[in-house]
Design a protein around this motif. Structure first.
Motif, mmCIF file in Angstrom:
data_model
loop_
_atom_site.group_PDB
_atom_site.id
_atom_site.type_symbol
_atom_site.label_atom_id
_atom_site.label_comp_id
_atom_site.label_asym_id
_atom_site.label_seq_id
_atom_site.Cartn_x
_atom_site.Cartn_y
_atom_site.Cartn_z
ATOM 1 N N LEU A 122 0.975 -1.232 -0.068
ATOM 2 C CA LEU A 122 0.046 -0.094 0.084
ATOM 3 C C LEU A 122 0.984 1.076 -0.036
ATOM 4 C CD1 LEU A 122 -3.211 0.958 0.336
ATOM 5 C CD2 LEU A 122 -2.095 1.583 2.699
ATOM 6 N N LEU A 123 0.497 2.177 -0.981
ATOM 7 C CA LEU A 123 1.298 3.399 -0.977
ATOM 8 C C LEU A 123 0.447 4.667 -0.369
ATOM 9 C CD1 LEU A 123 3.667 5.151 -1.556
ATOM 10 C CD2 LEU A 123 2.933 5.300 -3.970
ATOM 11 N N LEU A 124 1.104 5.321 0.868
ATOM 12 C CA LEU A 124 0.168 6.552 1.178
ATOM 13 C C LEU A 124 0.910 7.636 0.428
ATOM 14 C CD1 LEU A 124 -1.782 7.910 3.064
ATOM 15 C CD2 LEU A 124 0.445 8.019 4.757
ATOM 16 N N VAL A 125 -0.095 8.256 -0.438
ATOM 17 C CA VAL A 125 0.302 9.441 -1.045
ATOM 18 C C VAL A 125 -0.153 10.884 -0.592
ATOM 19 C CG1 VAL A 125 0.033 10.458 -3.373
ATOM 20 C CG2 VAL A 125 0.119 8.151 -3.216
ATOM 21 N N SER A 126 0.420 11.574 -0.257
ATOM 22 C CA SER A 126 0.022 12.927 0.275
ATOM 23 C C SER A 126 0.632 14.219 -0.216
ATOM 24 C CB SER A 126 0.269 12.642 1.916
ATOM 25 O OG SER A 126 -0.189 13.612 2.798
ATOM 26 N N PHE A 127 0.575 15.311 0.528
ATOM 27 C CA PHE A 127 0.887 16.530 0.125
ATOM 28 C C PHE A 127 2.439 17.024 0.270
ATOM 29 C CE2 PHE A 127 0.689 21.196 -0.335
ATOM 30 C CZ PHE A 127 -0.188 21.639 -1.185
ATOM 31 N N GLY A 128 2.606 16.475 1.626
ATOM 32 C CA GLY A 128 3.877 16.828 2.115
ATOM 33 C C GLY A 128 3.828 18.375 2.642
ATOM 34 N N GLY A 129 4.903 18.655 3.517
ATOM 35 C CA GLY A 129 5.041 20.085 4.191
ATOM 36 C C GLY A 129 6.355 19.986 4.893
ATOM 37 N N PRO A 130 6.688 21.579 5.167
ATOM 38 C CA PRO A 130 7.992 21.763 5.604
ATOM 39 C C PRO A 130 8.265 21.076 7.057
ATOM 40 C CG PRO A 130 6.698 23.567 5.900
ATOM 41 C CD PRO A 130 5.986 22.633 4.983
ATOM 42 N N GLU A 131 9.474 20.700 7.566
ATOM 43 C CA GLU A 131 9.777 20.178 8.837
ATOM 44 C C GLU A 131 10.655 21.253 9.673
ATOM 45 O OE1 GLU A 131 8.876 17.303 9.553
ATOM 46 O OE2 GLU A 131 8.945 15.668 8.192
ATOM 47 N N LYS A 132 11.252 22.207 9.062
ATOM 48 C CA LYS A 132 12.006 23.135 9.798
ATOM 49 C C LYS A 132 11.874 24.649 8.798
ATOM 50 C CE LYS A 132 16.233 21.131 8.016
ATOM 51 N NZ LYS A 132 15.519 20.193 6.982
ATOM 52 N N PHE A 157 -3.374 4.833 -1.583
ATOM 53 C CA PHE A 157 -4.301 5.821 -0.761
ATOM 54 C C PHE A 157 -4.030 7.400 -0.714
ATOM 55 C CE2 PHE A 157 -5.773 7.494 3.297
ATOM 56 C CZ PHE A 157 -7.316 7.572 3.198
ATOM 57 N N VAL A 158 -4.787 7.941 -1.616
ATOM 58 C CA VAL A 158 -4.379 9.494 -1.386
ATOM 59 C C VAL A 158 -5.223 10.316 -0.307
ATOM 60 C CG1 VAL A 158 -4.725 11.575 -2.883
ATOM 61 C CG2 VAL A 158 -4.215 9.412 -3.972
ATOM 62 N N ASP A 207 -2.109 1.637 -8.588
ATOM 63 C CA ASP A 207 -3.905 1.713 -8.831
ATOM 64 C C ASP A 207 -4.281 2.745 -7.485
ATOM 65 O OD1 ASP A 207 -3.788 -0.075 -10.774
ATOM 66 O OD2 ASP A 207 -4.418 -1.674 -9.443
ATOM 67 N N ARG A 208 -4.735 3.944 -8.154
ATOM 68 C CA ARG A 208 -5.318 4.817 -7.214
ATOM 69 C C ARG A 208 -6.554 4.456 -6.454
ATOM 70 N NH1 ARG A 208 -8.062 9.857 -7.746
ATOM 71 N NH2 ARG A 208 -9.412 8.625 -8.759
ATOM 72 N N LEU A 209 -6.748 4.393 -5.298
ATOM 73 C CA LEU A 209 -7.879 3.732 -4.591
ATOM 74 C C LEU A 209 -9.216 5.038 -4.921
ATOM 75 C CD1 LEU A 209 -6.607 2.325 -1.291
ATOM 76 C CD2 LEU A 209 -7.427 0.979 -3.256
ATOM 77 N N ARG A 210 -10.212 4.458 -4.729
ATOM 78 C CA ARG A 210 -11.185 5.459 -5.042
ATOM 79 C C ARG A 210 -11.380 6.839 -3.891
ATOM 80 N NH1 ARG A 210 -16.378 4.357 -1.851
ATOM 81 N NH2 ARG A 210 -16.513 2.433 -1.365
ATOM 82 N N ALA A 229 -9.734 1.883 9.562
ATOM 83 C CA ALA A 229 -10.381 0.436 8.856
ATOM 84 C C ALA A 229 -10.751 0.714 7.515
ATOM 85 C CB ALA A 229 -11.371 0.117 9.673
ATOM 86 N N MET A 230 -11.084 1.985 7.328
ATOM 87 C CA MET A 230 -11.753 2.357 6.009
ATOM 88 C C MET A 230 -10.791 2.251 4.868
ATOM 89 S SD MET A 230 -12.561 6.107 4.468
ATOM 90 C CE MET A 230 -10.906 6.387 4.156
ATOM 91 N N VAL A 231 -9.334 2.487 5.154
ATOM 92 C CA VAL A 231 -8.333 2.256 4.142
ATOM 93 C C VAL A 231 -8.112 0.903 3.843
ATOM 94 C CG1 VAL A 231 -5.774 2.482 3.940
ATOM 95 C CG2 VAL A 231 -7.090 4.434 5.236
ATOM 96 N N ARG A 232 -8.298 -0.151 4.867
ATOM 97 C CA ARG A 232 -8.223 -1.416 4.821
ATOM 98 C C ARG A 232 -9.412 -1.856 3.971
ATOM 99 N NH1 ARG A 232 -10.652 -4.738 8.608
ATOM 100 N NH2 ARG A 232 -10.087 -3.157 10.061
ATOM 101 N N ASP A 233 -10.777 -1.453 4.063
ATOM 102 C CA ASP A 233 -11.723 -1.759 3.255
ATOM 103 C C ASP A 233 -11.543 -1.254 1.658
ATOM 104 O OD1 ASP A 233 -14.651 -2.820 3.307
ATOM 105 O OD2 ASP A 233 -15.025 -0.781 2.411
ATOM 106 N N LEU A 234 -11.135 -0.153 1.882
ATOM 107 C CA LEU A 234 -10.823 0.315 0.249
ATOM 108 C C LEU A 234 -9.949 -0.561 -0.695
ATOM 109 C CD1 LEU A 234 -10.898 4.014 0.805
ATOM 110 C CD2 LEU A 234 -12.600 2.655 -0.120
ATOM 111 N N LEU A 235 -8.809 -1.108 0.196
ATOM 112 C CA LEU A 235 -7.609 -1.721 -0.339
ATOM 113 C C LEU A 235 -8.359 -3.325 -0.526
ATOM 114 C CD1 LEU A 235 -4.683 -2.788 -0.719
ATOM 115 C CD2 LEU A 235 -4.809 -3.446 1.461
ATOM 116 N N VAL A 236 -8.982 -3.692 0.218
ATOM 117 C CA VAL A 236 -9.714 -5.177 0.054
ATOM 118 C C VAL A 236 -10.828 -5.132 -0.929
ATOM 119 C CG1 VAL A 236 -11.126 -6.974 1.371
ATOM 120 C CG2 VAL A 236 -9.160 -5.838 2.394
ATOM 121 N N GLU A 237 -11.635 -4.036 -1.021
ATOM 122 C CA GLU A 237 -12.531 -3.915 -2.128
ATOM 123 C C GLU A 237 -11.884 -3.694 -3.409
ATOM 124 O OE1 GLU A 237 -15.338 -0.315 -1.773
ATOM 125 O OE2 GLU A 237 -14.448 0.092 -3.662
#
Ligand code: HT9
Ligand code: FE2
Length: 361
Positions: free
Chosen positions: A11-21, A112-113, A144-147, A309-317
């Motif tokens: 599973l790949l968590l895809v996000s925006f990112g942000g500064p750390e310092k 998962f975006v 594959d991008r999850l819905r 748990a929704m993330v898991r549901d989307l993956l399994v679906e």
């Protein structure tokens, strides 16, 4: 029985990112706004928001917490799948993560975006980012991008409970007449008109969430709260129309009229991003204080166990769909569950077509 996640091996968590310092803030803003036509004054202003929080956005720690929670949820549900994380605008960048996945022998990952709704910013731009990162890494895994999941019960129930808790923070006598103010990120009206396969999906999806939360809150409290959908974090040129009203203007209007207590429900954000801790908890809270309005802010979904748990549901679906099986797709409210693969032209890029994963164009 252990859920079947074939054909996925990650599973790949895809996000925006942000500064750390603090040193990250300017290069981060340059990444975000490259080619997006944001006036300099706006960048200086947004830079100040980040500096005011020590140059660190909350978003990366929120994603680290989500990663840990997803891993925990997978392991307690018998799913033995590595979980990776990559961002559009800051380290860890998507291309670096794809290179790491390739080294680990990953062949096919579900993505998962961290954006629940359809819009260029929340849908196609991530799909373009995934295409660009894949093109940069030879032998990158298939992705594959999850819905989109704005109307998945895991998200809605978390927002309902967050709303109920925020209402309960108000003084007893203010609760029944409190307004629920649903807040999301403003976007240019033209971007909304291009959202989803037929247009306006961004606003329609938010309205659907607001309506469903109001109704479920009524079932718990017996009160159908007055409510509105408002926007924060407007950017761009002042001459370009963006979705309105702004949350602060809306508070002004309420203060000039019935003066209800207000509960801000940030349905547009899945965790406490800068927009939430600055635009709502700092700026809108100060507006409410100045106007003398009683104010509470509902929590974001964050790592609510139902959301995780929704993330898991989307993956399994999606895994079942890819194996050619029939699936039932969890969705609540007046809109159906979202599609897996975007239609041609869905959430079009105003600048013209670019390669994008997970669509028919
Ligand atoms: C719909 C939407 C989401 C939700 C979907 C999703 O989650 O993706 C979102 C998320 C986020 N936006 C974020 C930050 C920024 N967004 C900007 C600019 C813009 N956002 C836009 C839209 C959205 N943005 C738009 C139309 C622009 C104008 C430029 C352009 O057309 O692209 C700018 C530039 C300065 C400014 O213009 O304000 C910044 C710094 C962060 C990180 C926050 C943190 O650090 O915690 C997050 C999660
Ligand atoms: Fe943004």
């Amino acid at each position: 029985m252990q859920p079947d996640v074939t054909p996925y091996d990650a599973l790949l968590l895809v996000s925006f990112g942000g500064p750390e310092k603090p040193e990250d803030v300017v290069p981060f803003l340059e990444n975000v706004t490259r080619g997006r036509g944001i006036p300099r004054e706006r960048l200086v202003e947004v830079g100040e928001h980040y500096f005011g929080f020590g140059g660190k956005s909350p978003i990366n720690d929120q994603n680290r917490a989500l990663l840990a929670a997803i891993r925990e949820d997978f392991s307690s549900n018998g799913i033995d799948l590595p979980v990776y994380w990559g961002n559009r605008n800051w380290d860890p960048y998507l291309a670096d993560t794809l290179a790491e996945m390739k080294r680990d022998g990953i062949k096919r990952a579900a993505c998962f975006v961290t954006s629940a709704y359809s819009s260029y910013s929340g849908c196609r731009q991530y799909r373009e980012n995934l295409a660009e990162a894949s093109a940069a890494v030879e032998g990158a895994p298939v992705l594959d991008r999850l819905r989109h999941y704005f109307n998945h019960p895991g998200f809605i129930t978390a927002m309902v409970d967050a709303s109920l808790s925020a209402i309960a923070e108000l003084p007893h006598e203010a609760r029944d007449d409190a307004h629920l103010i649903f807040v999301t990120h403003s976007i240019p009206t033209a971007m909304n008109e291009a959202s989803g396969p037929e247009g306006s999906a961004y606003v329609d999806q938010h309205r659907s969430v607001a309506e469903e939360v109001v109704e479920r809150v009524r079932l718990e409290t017996g009160h159908r709260h007055r409510h509105d959908l408002v926007y924060c974090s407007r950017s761009g040129s002042p001459r370009t129309p963006w979705l309105e009203p702004d949350v602060n203007d809306h508070l002004e209007e309420l203060a000039a009229g019935a003066r209800p207590a207000v509960v801000l429900v940030p349905i547009g954000f899945i965790s406490d991003h800068m927009e939430v801790v600055y635009d709502l908890d700092t700026e809108a809270a100060a507006t409410a204080e100045r106007l003398g309005l009683t104010f509470a802010r509902a929590a974001t979904a964050g790592i609510d166990p139902r959301f995780v748990a929704m993330v898991r549901d989307l993956l399994v679906e999606r895994a079942a769909v890819e194996r050619g099986e029939e699936v039932s797709r969890a969705a609540v409210g007046n809109l159906p569950a979202c599609w897996d693969v975007c239609a041609a032209g869905c959430c079009a890029n105003a600048k013209g077509p670019m390669p994008a994963l997970g669509g028919r164009d």
